[in-house]
Design an enzyme around this catalytic site. Structure first.
Site, short mmCIF file in Angstrom:
data_model
loop_
_atom_site.label_atom_id
_atom_site.label_comp_id
_atom_site.label_asym_id
_atom_site.label_seq_id
_atom_site.Cartn_x
_atom_site.Cartn_y
_atom_site.Cartn_z
N ASP A 151 34.61 51.52 36.74
CA ASP A 151 34.95 50.72 35.57
C ASP A 151 36.38 50.22 35.76
O ASP A 151 37.33 51.00 35.76
CB ASP A 151 34.85 51.59 34.31
CG ASP A 151 35.17 50.81 33.04
OD1 ASP A 151 35.21 49.56 33.11
OD2 ASP A 151 35.38 51.44 32.00
N ILE A 152 36.54 48.92 35.96
CA ILE A 152 37.85 48.35 36.23
C ILE A 152 38.50 47.94 34.91
O ILE A 152 37.93 47.17 34.14
CB ILE A 152 37.75 47.13 37.16
CG1 ILE A 152 36.91 47.46 38.40
CG2 ILE A 152 39.14 46.64 37.56
CD1 ILE A 152 37.44 48.60 39.23
N HIS B 102 44.86 36.11 48.33
CA HIS B 102 46.19 35.66 48.73
C HIS B 102 47.18 35.92 47.60
O HIS B 102 46.88 35.76 46.42
CB HIS B 102 46.18 34.20 49.20
CG HIS B 102 46.12 33.15 48.13
ND1 HIS B 102 47.25 32.67 47.50
CD2 HIS B 102 45.07 32.45 47.62
CE1 HIS B 102 46.90 31.71 46.64
NE2 HIS B 102 45.59 31.57 46.69
N ASP C 248 46.25 31.32 40.28
CA ASP C 248 46.16 31.04 41.72
C ASP C 248 47.38 31.59 42.45
O ASP C 248 48.35 30.84 42.66
CB ASP C 248 46.05 29.52 41.92
CG ASP C 248 45.80 29.13 43.36
OD1 ASP C 248 45.41 30.00 44.16
OD2 ASP C 248 46.01 27.95 43.68
N GLU D 120 48.84 31.50 52.21
CA GLU D 120 47.53 30.85 52.09
C GLU D 120 47.69 29.41 51.68
O GLU D 120 46.94 28.53 52.15
CB GLU D 120 46.66 31.60 51.07
CG GLU D 120 45.22 31.10 50.97
CD GLU D 120 45.00 29.97 49.97
OE1 GLU D 120 43.89 29.43 49.92
OE2 GLU D 120 45.97 29.62 49.24
N GLU D 121 48.66 29.15 50.82
CA GLU D 121 48.84 27.80 50.31
C GLU D 121 49.31 26.82 51.40
O GLU D 121 49.30 25.61 51.18
CB GLU D 121 49.85 27.81 49.15
CG GLU D 121 49.40 28.61 47.93
CD GLU D 121 48.23 27.99 47.17
OE1 GLU D 121 47.70 26.95 47.64
OE2 GLU D 121 47.85 28.56 46.13
N ASP E 191 39.81 34.52 45.04
CA ASP E 191 40.84 33.50 44.91
C ASP E 191 40.55 32.70 43.65
O ASP E 191 39.60 31.92 43.60
CB ASP E 191 40.81 32.58 46.14
CG ASP E 191 41.99 31.62 46.20
OD1 ASP E 191 42.72 31.53 45.20
OD2 ASP E 191 42.16 30.95 47.23
N HIS F 48 48.01 24.62 40.46
CA HIS F 48 49.15 24.20 41.29
C HIS F 48 50.25 23.53 40.47
O HIS F 48 50.99 22.69 40.98
CB HIS F 48 48.69 23.28 42.43
CG HIS F 48 48.06 24.02 43.55
ND1 HIS F 48 47.69 23.40 44.74
CD2 HIS F 48 47.71 25.32 43.71
CE1 HIS F 48 47.16 24.29 45.55
NE2 HIS F 48 47.16 25.47 44.95
#
Length: 307
Positions: free
Chosen positions: A57-58, A139, A151, A185-186, A214, A301
């Site tokens: 259970d998160i 990421h 993000d 990653e970006e 992501d 972004h």
């Protein structure tokens, strides 16, 4: 992935928490499943996904607390957590501290990109068959324009809390659990590509599957599942089906996140996504709630991608 608040139906807000729970369920199912490369894998994965009692259970409250920390880090470091900036390293230090305290074996891997030092954080849970690794990643970097809380603070916080839940429960999975937080990653999946390119063929062969998270907290969310591997896909679909939440195949970010380097070397991959700057259709709003004619995340972004 390479003020915006609005009132939304409660149905959508409740369903949005399901992406966090699905991360833990997928890991629980896959650690006891047949290797993803076996002929029986898809059916076995689906059967294991239905065994929900094994799934942790998160805590959504804990995930939000991690996001608040990432927001505070960004605020204290010129409003972002981007590669090569102090906010990124502070984010990594925060996560590493939590994992070290929980008993993980952590490794910081350095690389260089755009003239700056980048960092991947790898965390292994002791035990399990190291010849059969279930690997989850997200990421950690933001773009320079903002703090990157969806993000990709959302994926980073979700797998952090999943890892900490494994530790709190003293889990002893059959397979070996590994988690990663990728840098740059970006800039084109630089960190994850560096990791894969520096992994021997023998070590690559030990990874049964890689799960990528992501953007899983979009304000106007969709429920998208990667379709790269049928066995892993079936785990996520079974989870959401049991919750009465319809899903769609993820196409907006296809090949644009850290699963791509794994897939390119033949490792089975899967993951979740709640949408970026694509526009939610009327049909999607009908089944998921939210607002049609608007992006899944209007702050993608941008500086308004905050907690």
């Amino acid at each position: 992935m390479s003020s915006c608040a609005e009132r939304r139906p409660r149905r959508s807000l409740i369903r949005r928490t399901a992406a966090v729970a699905a991360a833990g369920t997928a890991i629980a199912a896959l650690v006891s499943a047949a290797p993803a490369t076996s002929a029986a894998a898809p059916a076995q994965h689906a059967a294991d996904a239905r065994t929900a009692l094994a799934a942790p259970d998160i805590s959504l409250a804990n995930v939000k607390a991690h996001l608040a920390q990432l927001q505070s880090i960004a605020t204290a470091n010129s409003g972002n957590r981007a590669h090569g900036r102090p906010g990124y390293k502070a984010s990594l230090d925060y996560i590493k501290g939590k994992l070290d305290a929980a008993g993980y074996t952590t490794t910081v891997q350095q690389f260089t990109s755009s003239g700056a030092t980048g960092y991947n954080l790898i965390a292994d849970w002791p035990g399990g068959d190291t010849n059969n690794v279930v690997f989850s990643g997200a990421h950690l970097d933001s773009v320079t324009a903002g703090p990157g809380i969806n993000d990709n603070g959302s994926g980073s916080a979700a797998i952090l809390e999943t890892a900490l839940t494994v530790a709190r429960q003293g889990a002893k999975p059959t397979k070996h659990l590994r988690f990663a937080w990728w840098g740059a990653e970006e800039l084109g999946m630089v960190g994850s590509r560096y990791y894969i390119n520096n992994l021997s063929s023998a070590e690559r062969a030990k990874i049964d599957g890689y799960l990528n998270f992501d953007m899983i907290g979009s304000p106007n969310p969709g429920y998208f599942v990667y379709d790269d591997d049928p066995g892993i896909e079936s785990v996520f679909k079974a989870f959401f089906s049991a919750k009465g939440i319809p899903t769609e195949i993820e196409t907006e970010g296809d090949g644009r996140s850290d699963h791509a380097p794994f897939k390119n070397v033949g490792i089975p991959v899967g993951g979740l996504f709640s949408g970026a700057d694509y526009i939610k259709t009327a049909a999607q709003a009908q089944k998921w709630g939210g607002t049609s004619g608007q992006a899944f995340d209007r702050c993608y972004h941008r500086s308004c991608d905050t907690s």
